[in-house]
Scaffold this motif. Sequence first.
Motif, PDB file in Angstrom:
ATOM      1  N   VAL A  12       0.862  -1.186   0.000  1.00  0.00           N
ATOM      2  CA  VAL A  12       0.000   0.000   0.000  1.00  0.00           C
ATOM      3  C   VAL A  12       0.900   1.238   0.000  1.00  0.00           C
ATOM      4  CG1 VAL A  12      -1.889  -1.173   1.186  1.00  0.00           C
ATOM      5  CG2 VAL A  12      -0.137   0.010   2.523  1.00  0.00           C
ATOM      6  N   PRO A  13       0.433   2.336  -0.592  1.00  0.00           N
ATOM      7  CA  PRO A  13       1.226   3.567  -0.565  1.00  0.00           C
ATOM      8  C   PRO A  13       1.191   4.225   0.811  1.00  0.00           C
ATOM      9  CG  PRO A  13      -0.859   3.935  -1.695  1.00  0.00           C
ATOM     10  CD  PRO A  13      -0.804   2.474  -1.396  1.00  0.00           C
ATOM     11  N   HIS A  14       2.331   4.737   1.258  1.00  0.00           N
ATOM     12  CA  HIS A  14       2.431   5.421   2.550  1.00  0.00           C
ATOM     13  C   HIS A  14       3.297   6.664   2.358  1.00  0.00           C
ATOM     14  CE1 HIS A  14       2.339   5.955   6.847  1.00  0.00           C
ATOM     15  NE2 HIS A  14       3.676   6.023   6.872  1.00  0.00           N
ATOM     16  N   THR A  15       2.774   7.812   2.769  1.00  0.00           N
ATOM     17  CA  THR A  15       3.442   9.082   2.519  1.00  0.00           C
ATOM     18  C   THR A  15       3.918   9.700   3.829  1.00  0.00           C
ATOM     19  OG1 THR A  15       2.014   9.460   0.601  1.00  0.00           O
ATOM     20  CG2 THR A  15       3.212  11.367   1.471  1.00  0.00           C
ATOM     21  N   VAL A  16       5.182  10.085   3.855  1.00  0.00           N
ATOM     22  CA  VAL A  16       5.777  10.787   4.997  1.00  0.00           C
ATOM     23  C   VAL A  16       6.549  11.983   4.458  1.00  0.00           C
ATOM     24  CG1 VAL A  16       7.361  10.659   6.955  1.00  0.00           C
ATOM     25  CG2 VAL A  16       5.913   8.699   6.382  1.00  0.00           C
ATOM     26  N   ASP A  17       6.225  13.191   4.956  1.00  0.00           N
ATOM     27  CA  ASP A  17       6.885  14.416   4.503  1.00  0.00           C
ATOM     28  C   ASP A  17       6.794  14.582   2.992  1.00  0.00           C
ATOM     29  OD1 ASP A  17       7.568  14.999   7.129  1.00  0.00           O
ATOM     30  OD2 ASP A  17       9.555  14.020   6.967  1.00  0.00           O
ATOM     31  N   GLY A  18       5.679  14.216   2.443  1.00  0.00           N
ATOM     32  CA  GLY A  18       5.472  14.396   1.015  1.00  0.00           C
ATOM     33  C   GLY A  18       6.103  13.342   0.128  1.00  0.00           C
ATOM     34  N   VAL A  19       6.787  12.352   0.732  1.00  0.00           N
ATOM     35  CA  VAL A  19       7.442  11.281  -0.037  1.00  0.00           C
ATOM     36  C   VAL A  19       6.633  10.005   0.134  1.00  0.00           C
ATOM     37  CG1 VAL A  19       9.536   9.955  -0.393  1.00  0.00           C
ATOM     38  CG2 VAL A  19       9.682  12.369   0.258  1.00  0.00           C
ATOM     39  N   THR A  20       6.213   9.433  -0.965  1.00  0.00           N
ATOM     40  CA  THR A  20       5.367   8.232  -0.935  1.00  0.00           C
ATOM     41  C   THR A  20       6.198   6.996  -1.269  1.00  0.00           C
ATOM     42  OG1 THR A  20       3.434   9.525  -1.611  1.00  0.00           O
ATOM     43  CG2 THR A  20       3.305   7.129  -1.878  1.00  0.00           C
ATOM     44  N   GLU A  21       6.038   5.965  -0.457  1.00  0.00           N
ATOM     45  CA  GLU A  21       6.692   4.675  -0.682  1.00  0.00           C
ATOM     46  C   GLU A  21       5.658   3.572  -0.533  1.00  0.00           C
ATOM     47  OE1 GLU A  21       9.635   4.145  -1.708  1.00  0.00           O
ATOM     48  OE2 GLU A  21      10.643   6.069  -1.391  1.00  0.00           O
ATOM     49  N   MET A  22       5.908   2.467  -1.203  1.00  0.00           N
ATOM     50  CA  MET A  22       5.043   1.300  -1.082  1.00  0.00           C
ATOM     51  C   MET A  22       5.525   0.445   0.081  1.00  0.00           C
ATOM     52  SD  MET A  22       2.900   1.846  -3.482  1.00  0.00           S
ATOM     53  CE  MET A  22       2.001   0.292  -3.537  1.00  0.00           C
ATOM     54  N   VAL A  23       4.645   0.207   1.047  1.00  0.00           N
ATOM     55  CA  VAL A  23       5.004  -0.572   2.227  1.00  0.00           C
ATOM     56  C   VAL A  23       4.031  -1.740   2.366  1.00  0.00           C
ATOM     57  CG1 VAL A  23       5.994   1.430   3.413  1.00  0.00           C
ATOM     58  CG2 VAL A  23       3.570   0.867   3.723  1.00  0.00           C
ATOM     59  N   LEU A  24       4.443  -2.735   3.166  1.00  0.00           N
ATOM     60  CA  LEU A  24       3.609  -3.912   3.400  1.00  0.00           C
ATOM     61  C   LEU A  24       2.567  -3.619   4.454  1.00  0.00           C
ATOM     62  CD1 LEU A  24       6.124  -6.918   3.396  1.00  0.00           C
ATOM     63  CD2 LEU A  24       4.365  -6.406   1.703  1.00  0.00           C
ATOM     64  N   ASP A  25       1.333  -3.979   4.175  1.00  0.00           N
ATOM     65  CA  ASP A  25       0.236  -3.844   5.117  1.00  0.00           C
ATOM     66  C   ASP A  25      -0.258  -5.244   5.486  1.00  0.00           C
ATOM     67  OD1 ASP A  25      -1.798  -2.587   6.669  1.00  0.00           O
ATOM     68  OD2 ASP A  25      -3.216  -3.104   5.063  1.00  0.00           O
ATOM     69  N   ARG A  26      -0.160  -5.579   6.752  1.00  0.00           N
ATOM     70  CA  ARG A  26      -0.566  -6.901   7.228  1.00  0.00           C
ATOM     71  C   ARG A  26      -1.967  -6.837   7.812  1.00  0.00           C
ATOM     72  NH1 ARG A  26       4.921  -6.604   8.028  1.00  0.00           N
ATOM     73  NH2 ARG A  26       6.115  -8.429   7.301  1.00  0.00           N
ATOM     74  N   GLU A  27      -2.741  -7.901   7.487  1.00  0.00           N
ATOM     75  CA  GLU A  27      -4.129  -7.938   7.923  1.00  0.00           C
ATOM     76  C   GLU A  27      -4.509  -9.373   8.255  1.00  0.00           C
ATOM     77  OE1 GLU A  27      -8.593  -6.776   6.213  1.00  0.00           O
ATOM     78  OE2 GLU A  27      -6.839  -6.834   4.886  1.00  0.00           O
ATOM     79  N   LEU A  28      -5.132  -9.558   9.416  1.00  0.00           N
ATOM     80  CA  LEU A  28      -5.626 -10.868   9.831  1.00  0.00           C
ATOM     81  C   LEU A  28      -7.074 -11.024   9.387  1.00  0.00           C
ATOM     82  CD1 LEU A  28      -4.143 -11.106  13.452  1.00  0.00           C
ATOM     83  CD2 LEU A  28      -3.255 -12.125  11.333  1.00  0.00           C
ATOM     84  N   VAL A  29      -7.353 -12.106   8.660  1.00  0.00           N
ATOM     85  CA  VAL A  29      -8.703 -12.342   8.147  1.00  0.00           C
ATOM     86  C   VAL A  29      -9.133 -13.757   8.504  1.00  0.00           C
ATOM     87  CG1 VAL A  29      -8.459 -10.700   6.253  1.00  0.00           C
ATOM     88  CG2 VAL A  29      -7.806 -13.087   5.911  1.00  0.00           C
ATOM     89  N   GLU A  30     -10.430 -13.935   8.611  1.00  0.00           N
ATOM     90  CA  GLU A  30     -11.017 -15.246   8.884  1.00  0.00           C
ATOM     91  C   GLU A  30     -11.515 -15.850   7.565  1.00  0.00           C
ATOM     92  OE1 GLU A  30     -11.232 -16.836  11.790  1.00  0.00           O
ATOM     93  OE2 GLU A  30     -10.206 -15.216  12.882  1.00  0.00           O
ATOM     94  N   VAL A  31     -11.074 -17.060   7.268  1.00  0.00           N
ATOM     95  CA  VAL A  31     -11.484 -17.733   6.041  1.00  0.00           C
ATOM     96  C   VAL A  31     -12.143 -19.050   6.418  1.00  0.00           C
ATOM     97  CG1 VAL A  31      -9.671 -16.674   4.663  1.00  0.00           C
ATOM     98  CG2 VAL A  31      -9.232 -18.853   5.777  1.00  0.00           C
ATOM     99  N   PRO A  32     -13.082 -19.526   5.604  1.00  0.00           N
ATOM    100  CA  PRO A  32     -13.742 -20.799   5.915  1.00  0.00           C
ATOM    101  C   PRO A  32     -12.750 -21.959   5.938  1.00  0.00           C
ATOM    102  CG  PRO A  32     -14.957 -19.573   4.249  1.00  0.00           C
ATOM    103  CD  PRO A  32     -13.640 -18.876   4.417  1.00  0.00           C
TER     104      PRO A  32
END
Length: 287
Positions: A12-32
Motif C-alpha cells: 500500500v502507498p504510505h506518505t511521509v513528509d510528502g514522499v510516498t513509498e510502497m510498504v507492506l500492510d498486514r491484515e488478519l482475516v477469517e477464512v472458511p
Amino acid sequence: MKTRTIERTRLVPHTVDGVTEMVLDRELVEVPLPPRDWDQLVRTAVTIGAIVLVTASLVWTTASIGDLLAAVTLPVVAYAAAVAFDASWIMCMAVEWLLRYDPKRAQVAQRAGWWALAVSMAAVFAHGNIVADEWVIGAVGALVSGLAKGGWTMAMRIHARPLDPRTQQWVEARRAKVDGQLAMIPIRRDLQRGEHLVEAERAALTTDSGSAGSTDPDQSGPSAADPDRTVTPIDRKTLTTKDAVRIAWQDGIRDRTDVIREVTRQLGRPASPDTVDRYLRDHQRTA
C-alpha cells in the motif's frame, strides 16, 4: 461454519513528509475451514495399516524360519537367510507399484510375488510342524504373511489409477520413445569409448612404425621426392584422425563441417566430431 485465521499482506502507498513509498500492510482475516477429507484419511490409514502388517510379517517370518534354519547352521547366518523369504515378495510388490502404469510388465512382478509368498508360507508352516509338532500352529503362523500380502494388495488398489485402453496405448508409445532415448545414452558412450580406443591403438602403432626413420613420428606430410601430395595414394589402414585433420588444414580447409567431411572421406569411415574439433583447435592456435 468453522473458520481459520490467516495473515494477508499487500503493498500500500504510505506518505511521509510528502514522499510516498510502497510498504507492506498486514491484515488478519477469517477464512472458511475446508471440510475434512475423510476419503484421504481412510486411504492414509489403510496405507499405514498395510505397512504395519508387512513389517510384522517380516519380523515373524524371519523369527520362525531363522529358528528353523538355526538347527543346521549358525544363528546369525540362519536369521540373515530367513530375511530373504519375506523380503522377496515385498520387493516384488515394490516393483509392481513402480510399474502400476505398465500392466504388462507388472504382471511378471505380480506372479513372482505370489510364488515367493507361497514359498515363505510353506517355510513358516514347516517350522510350526517341526518345532511345535502342531500343524495348526504352522498354518496360523503361515497366514501372517498371507494377511500382510493381502493388506498391501488392497492398499495398492486404492492408490491405483486405471487407464482406459487408448490412454494406456498412448502412455506405452511415449514410454517406448523415452526408454529408447535413455537406452541410447550408454550405447553411444560405449561406441565413442570404443572408437577412441581404436584411434589410440592405431596412433600407437603408427608412431611405433615411424619412430625408427623420423624424429617426429606424427608427421604425415609429403616426402621431398613427391611434392604433389594430392596424387599420393593414402593408406587408410595407418591413417589417423590427427593426420587427416592436418592434411585438410594444409589443403586450406578451415570450415569445421568441411574438415569433418574431408576427414571422413580420407579415413573411409565416420570421424568423431569431438576428436576432429580437438585437433582442429590445435592447428588454429598455432596458425
